[in-house]
Design a protein around this motif. Structure first.
Motif, PDB file in Angstrom:
ATOM      1  N   SER A 219       0.819  -1.212   0.000  1.00 15.32           N
ATOM      2  CA  SER A 219       0.000   0.000   0.000  1.00 15.32           C
ATOM      3  C   SER A 219       0.849   1.257   0.000  1.00 15.32           C
ATOM      4  CB  SER A 219      -0.996  -0.018   1.157  1.00 15.32           C
ATOM      5  OG  SER A 219      -0.333  -0.087   2.377  1.00 15.32           O
ATOM      6  N   VAL A 220       2.037   1.227   0.619  1.00 18.95           N
ATOM      7  CA  VAL A 220       2.823   2.457   0.659  1.00 18.95           C
ATOM      8  C   VAL A 220       3.496   2.770  -0.686  1.00 18.95           C
ATOM      9  CG1 VAL A 220       4.818   3.556   1.703  1.00 18.95           C
ATOM     10  CG2 VAL A 220       3.079   2.544   3.132  1.00 18.95           C
ATOM     11  N   PRO A 221       4.225   1.797  -1.305  1.00 23.57           N
ATOM     12  CA  PRO A 221       4.735   2.105  -2.648  1.00 23.57           C
ATOM     13  C   PRO A 221       3.601   2.405  -3.612  1.00 23.57           C
ATOM     14  CG  PRO A 221       5.654   0.040  -1.853  1.00 23.57           C
ATOM     15  CD  PRO A 221       4.620   0.458  -0.877  1.00 23.57           C
ATOM     16  N   GLY A 222       2.438   1.767  -3.388  1.00 23.28           N
ATOM     17  CA  GLY A 222       1.282   2.029  -4.241  1.00 23.28           C
ATOM     18  C   GLY A 222       0.833   3.464  -4.132  1.00 23.28           C
TER      19      GLY A 222
ATOM     20  N   PHE B   4      11.259 -11.735 -13.670  1.00 24.30           N
ATOM     21  CA  PHE B   4      10.349 -11.511 -12.537  1.00 24.30           C
ATOM     22  C   PHE B   4       9.630 -12.816 -12.171  1.00 24.30           C
ATOM     23  CE2 PHE B   4      10.225  -6.773 -13.150  1.00 24.30           C
ATOM     24  CZ  PHE B   4      10.512  -6.460 -11.847  1.00 24.30           C
ATOM     25  N   LEU B   5       9.208 -13.561 -13.205  1.00 27.11           N
ATOM     26  CA  LEU B   5       8.501 -14.816 -12.941  1.00 27.11           C
ATOM     27  C   LEU B   5       9.436 -15.849 -12.308  1.00 27.11           C
ATOM     28  CD1 LEU B   5       6.253 -15.151 -16.113  1.00 27.11           C
ATOM     29  CD2 LEU B   5       5.754 -14.092 -13.940  1.00 27.11           C
ATOM     30  N   VAL B   6      10.646 -15.983 -12.872  1.00 27.76           N
ATOM     31  CA  VAL B   6      11.596 -16.964 -12.324  1.00 27.76           C
ATOM     32  C   VAL B   6      11.938 -16.620 -10.879  1.00 27.76           C
ATOM     33  CG1 VAL B   6      13.948 -17.830 -12.519  1.00 27.76           C
ATOM     34  CG2 VAL B   6      12.561 -17.552 -14.553  1.00 27.76           C
TER      35      VAL B   6
ATOM     36  N   LYS C 165      14.218  -6.970  -6.280  1.00 21.29           N
ATOM     37  CA  LYS C 165      14.766  -5.618  -6.392  1.00 21.29           C
ATOM     38  C   LYS C 165      15.791  -5.560  -7.507  1.00 21.29           C
ATOM     39  CE  LYS C 165      13.753  -2.894  -2.521  1.00 21.29           C
ATOM     40  NZ  LYS C 165      13.898  -3.538  -1.203  1.00 21.29           N
ATOM     41  N   LEU C 166      16.615  -6.623  -7.587  1.00 14.41           N
ATOM     42  CA  LEU C 166      17.653  -6.679  -8.619  1.00 14.41           C
ATOM     43  C   LEU C 166      17.019  -6.568 -10.002  1.00 14.41           C
ATOM     44  CD1 LEU C 166      20.567  -7.251  -9.457  1.00 14.41           C
ATOM     45  CD2 LEU C 166      20.120  -9.668  -9.184  1.00 14.41           C
ATOM     46  N   VAL C 167      15.950  -7.336 -10.223  1.00 14.64           N
ATOM     47  CA  VAL C 167      15.292  -7.302 -11.534  1.00 14.64           C
ATOM     48  C   VAL C 167      14.620  -5.948 -11.753  1.00 14.64           C
ATOM     49  CG1 VAL C 167      13.714  -8.499 -13.053  1.00 14.64           C
ATOM     50  CG2 VAL C 167      14.943  -9.784 -11.345  1.00 14.64           C
ATOM     51  N   ALA C 168      14.063  -5.357 -10.655  1.00 13.72           N
ATOM     52  CA  ALA C 168      13.440  -4.036 -10.797  1.00 13.72           C
ATOM     53  C   ALA C 168      14.487  -3.008 -11.223  1.00 13.72           C
ATOM     54  CB  ALA C 168      12.777  -3.613  -9.490  1.00 13.72           C
ATOM     55  N   TRP C 169      15.701  -3.126 -10.666  1.00 12.04           N
ATOM     56  CA  TRP C 169      16.759  -2.206 -11.102  1.00 12.04           C
ATOM     57  C   TRP C 169      17.139  -2.477 -12.551  1.00 12.04           C
ATOM     58  CZ3 TRP C 169      17.751   2.133  -8.849  1.00 12.04           C
ATOM     59  CH2 TRP C 169      17.537   2.272  -7.467  1.00 12.04           C
TER      60      TRP C 169
ATOM     61  N   ARG D 289      10.775  -0.072  -5.538  1.00 14.24           N
ATOM     62  CA  ARG D 289       9.959  -0.621  -4.450  1.00 14.24           C
ATOM     63  C   ARG D 289       8.604  -1.080  -4.950  1.00 14.24           C
ATOM     64  NH1 ARG D 289       9.658   3.511   0.169  1.00 14.24           N
ATOM     65  NH2 ARG D 289       8.512   2.037   1.463  1.00 14.24           N
ATOM     66  N   ALA D 290       8.013  -0.289  -5.847  1.00  7.70           N
ATOM     67  CA  ALA D 290       6.698  -0.662  -6.358  1.00  7.70           C
ATOM     68  C   ALA D 290       6.770  -1.992  -7.097  1.00  7.70           C
ATOM     69  CB  ALA D 290       6.168   0.437  -7.268  1.00  7.70           C
ATOM     70  N   TYR D 291       7.772  -2.143  -7.972  1.00  9.14           N
ATOM     71  CA  TYR D 291       7.864  -3.365  -8.773  1.00  9.14           C
ATOM     72  C   TYR D 291       8.265  -4.553  -7.912  1.00  9.14           C
ATOM     73  CZ  TYR D 291       7.307  -1.110 -13.310  1.00  9.14           C
ATOM     74  OH  TYR D 291       6.814  -0.457 -14.392  1.00  9.14           O
ATOM     75  N   ALA D 292       9.164  -4.305  -6.938  1.00  3.25           N
ATOM     76  CA  ALA D 292       9.644  -5.431  -6.152  1.00  3.25           C
ATOM     77  C   ALA D 292       8.545  -5.978  -5.251  1.00  3.25           C
ATOM     78  CB  ALA D 292      10.847  -5.003  -5.311  1.00  3.25           C
ATOM     79  N   ASN D 293       7.543  -5.155  -4.919  1.00  2.00           N
ATOM     80  CA  ASN D 293       6.510  -5.623  -4.008  1.00  2.00           C
ATOM     81  C   ASN D 293       5.252  -6.095  -4.715  1.00  2.00           C
ATOM     82  OD1 ASN D 293       7.725  -5.255  -1.439  1.00  2.00           O
ATOM     83  ND2 ASN D 293       7.627  -3.058  -1.819  1.00  2.00           N
TER      84      ASN D 293
END
Lengths: 123, 507
Positions: free
Chosen positions: B155-158, B345-347, B302-306, B232-236
């Motif tokens: 909810s917060v990154p959202g 992201f899926l893996v 987070k790594l993939v989000a970066w 943060r948004a993508y990682a969560n």
């Protein structure tokens, strides 16, 4: 009229930006609303300000541009829906974090390295 | 007038409405209908891709209003490519979501389909205000998807994501209004005709509008000063949503590519190549920033989000060079990075589910049950994302490096991309060796089995990297043709001559 109109838009924008920067969810929501009012007025003014003009060619001596009015209508609808959503989201965030700061409570999001992650919420 | 142009918009719209009415129907029925809709979208987008390959512009005037007055949908090579890329990614994400993501809330399938609808409108529209509406449609759906599954971590990154995008929308409206007040049109082809003829005293206004549009698109694309919301948004987000969001930043890139080649392109007189001199350094800094973030990431997600930010930097650096070769190379890289990042992201989610409480954090944990398969998938994905031979990322980066002519920019681009790739390799190998090789004693309670749908969807997205290598020649030909089409906007302007359909007197 132009000066008054510009002044209103400017005031709304300035207050909106100030409130958004307050970083508490309620002021942010109010700030966003003000910003969207300012934008709507601005969009309306892009067709030039005309008094007593109709948006139909040929029905009166002077006419006003109908397109910005259509754009504003779309923008108002979208802005209204977004405001409703962000209000719900702010309430949700307040309930989840117990704080109305836009970052929530710091402790809840930056756990100590090695700490057990919070259990995933299930429905 | 080609009525098929409306299919990529109408299909998800009708499918989504059906999902809303069926929100209390059995999950199996909703899944079947949802997957059927996404498959149909893929079929339609493949046929549109084949249709667009002849290089002609196809126009659909909504409501039969002649182009500068009504909203038009325009299909060209770039739109068709984006539609196809999105549809293929979406199908695999949708298949993956049947593992249980869609059971966490009633409206997953409806939101997913509305998200696709917004994306497809954005790719097809030939009208700037309609592009705004498309952005709003896809954003509303993405707010719901991002929050899907609930929890404080979302909810917060959202909230950040929503507030930032609302401010972005306001800026978009201001710039659209500015453009309209000076130029008097919002049709992109008409804008391309009229922007070069703007009177000198109005130039600063149009310039301001153009630069503000760039800010809006840069926010969507997550360019550096505007990208802090993304990791943060993508990682969560849940895995299929994060994978689908691999295409969300690409919408901003598509908009930059479209608007700044058509309206503010080489032919735009005093406004030619507006903002591109800003874009190049910012893109390189974004790339460097993404690499630093990837090196410091404490979790695989987070790594993939970066990695998303790294690819945005690479893409925009190539696009801002504004030559045909670099645009073509960017398109090639775009395909590679969108699919591979989606697959990663899926893996990552599959890995996290087998590691118990360690989840996706880069720490030692008990051995995973399907370690071999997952490690191979991760290795292929990381190799393709970082750009090592023999996978597609390598060829894409070579194409980008080759496309730049000898100049000071060449030195910057080469050094940042090459050093960045090297450091990305380090980030991935560090994460992979800790996660896969350093195991501790113990076992994870109920790690669950890999089911066929999730393995196939994650594996397929990753192995698309191999497919891109195998089909590099036709893909490269298509990308070259697309870049050529983008750099000759005079042909796009001809859609203004599209005749409206007149009623036959005999009827």
């Amino acid at each position: 009229m132009e000066i008054l109109f510009a002044f209103v838009i400017g005031t709304l924008t300035a207050s909106g930006v100030y409130l958004i920067l307050r970083a508490r969810t309620f002021p942010v929501v109010v700030g966003l609303t003000m910003l969207s009012y300012a934008v709507n007025l601005f969009l309306f003014a892009t067709g030039r300000l005309v008094t007593a003009g109709q948006p139909i060619i040929g029905s009166a001596k002077s006419y006003t541009d109908p397109l910005p009015q259509a754009l504003v209508l779309t923008a108002i609808v979208i802005g209204f829906a977004m405001t409703a959503f962000v209000v719900v989201l702010a309430l949700r965030s307040r309930a989840d974090t117990g704080d109305d700061h836009v970052d929530g409570q710091k402790e809840a999001f930056w756990p100590e390295p090695g700490a057990k992650p919070a259990p995933e919420e299930t429905r | 007038m080609n009525h098929w142009l409306t299919a990529p918009i109408l299909l998800p719209l009708l499918g989504g409405i059906l999902q809303i009415f069926l929100s209390f129907a059995p999950l199996g029925l909703r899944r079947t209908l949802g997957l059927a809709t996404t498959s149909l979208i893929l079929v339609v987008s493949i046929s549109l891709l084949l249709l667009a390959d002849d290089g002609a512009y196809r126009v659909y005037a909504l409501g039969n209003w002649a182009p500068p007055f009504g909203i038009v949908l325009v299909l060209d090579r770039l739109s068709a490519l984006m539609l196809f890329m999105t549809a293929l990614l979406a199908l695999f994400c949708h298949i993956y979501s049947t593992r249980g993501t869609d059971a966490q809330g009633r409206h997953f399938h409806a939101l997913f389909l509305f998200q696709l609808m917004g994306l497809n409108i954005a790719f097809l529209t030939g009208d700037l205000f309609n592009l705004f509406v498309a952005f709003e449609v896809l954003l509303i759906a993405s707010y719901g998807l991002l929050m899907h599954g609930g929890g404080t971590a979302r909810s917060v990154p959202g909230l950040h994501y929503v507030v930032l995008n609302l401010i972005g929308s306001s800026l978009f409206l201001i710039s659209v209004g500015l453009l309209y007040s000076v130029v008097g049109t919002l049709n992109m082809a008409d804008l391309a005709v009229k922007v070069p003829q703007v009177a000198p005293e109005d130039l600063p206004l149009v310039q301001a509008a153009g630069m503000m549009l760039l800010v809006v698109f840069a926010l969507k694309a997550a360019l550096l000063p505007l990208c802090f919301w993304l990791p943060r948004a993508y990682a969560n987000a849940t895995a299929p949503v994060a994978a689908l969001f691999a295409v969300m930043t690409k919408v901003g890139i598509y908009a930059i590519l479209r608007v700044y080649s058509l309206i503010f392109g080489d032919q735009a007189g005093p406004l030619a190549n507006l903002g591109m001199d800003w874009l190049f350094p910012l893109a390189l800094v974004t790339l460097a920033f993404g690499v630093i973030g990837a090196l410091g990431a404490d979790g695989l997600r987070k790594l993939v989000a970066w990695q998303v930010i790294i690819s945005v930097g690479t893409l925009l650096a190539a696009i801002s060079l504004h030559s045909e070769a670099s645009t073509s190379a960017a398109l090639f890289y775009l395909l590679n990075t969108t699919w591979v990042v989606g697959g990663l992201f899926l893996v990552t989610d599959l890995i996290a589910r087998q590691r118990g409480s360690a989840a996706d954090r880069i720490v030692t944990a008990p051995r995973m049950r399907s370690r071999t398969l997952l490690s191979v998938l991760f290795m292929i994905g990381a190799t393709a994302a970082a750009g090592l031979p023999p996978l597609s990322g390598f060829f894409a980066k070579v194409l980008i490096l080759e496309s730049v002519k000898p100049s000071p920019e060449m030195g910057w681009l080469w050094s940042v991309i090459l050093i960045g790739s090297f450091l990305t390799v380090i980030a991935y190998s560090r994460a992979g060796s800790i996660v896969f090789w350093r195991n501790v004693e113990g076992h994870v309670k109920d790690p669950g089995h890999l089911t066929l749908p999730v393995t196939v969807s994650a594996g397929a997205l990753i192995s698309l990297s191999l497919v891109i290598v195998a089909l590099a020649e036709p893909i490269n030909r298509y990308a070259d043709a697309t870049a050529e089409q983008l750099h000759t906007p005079s042909a796009y302007i001809e859609i203004l001559q599209t005749p409206v359909v007149t009623r036959r007197e005999s009827l």
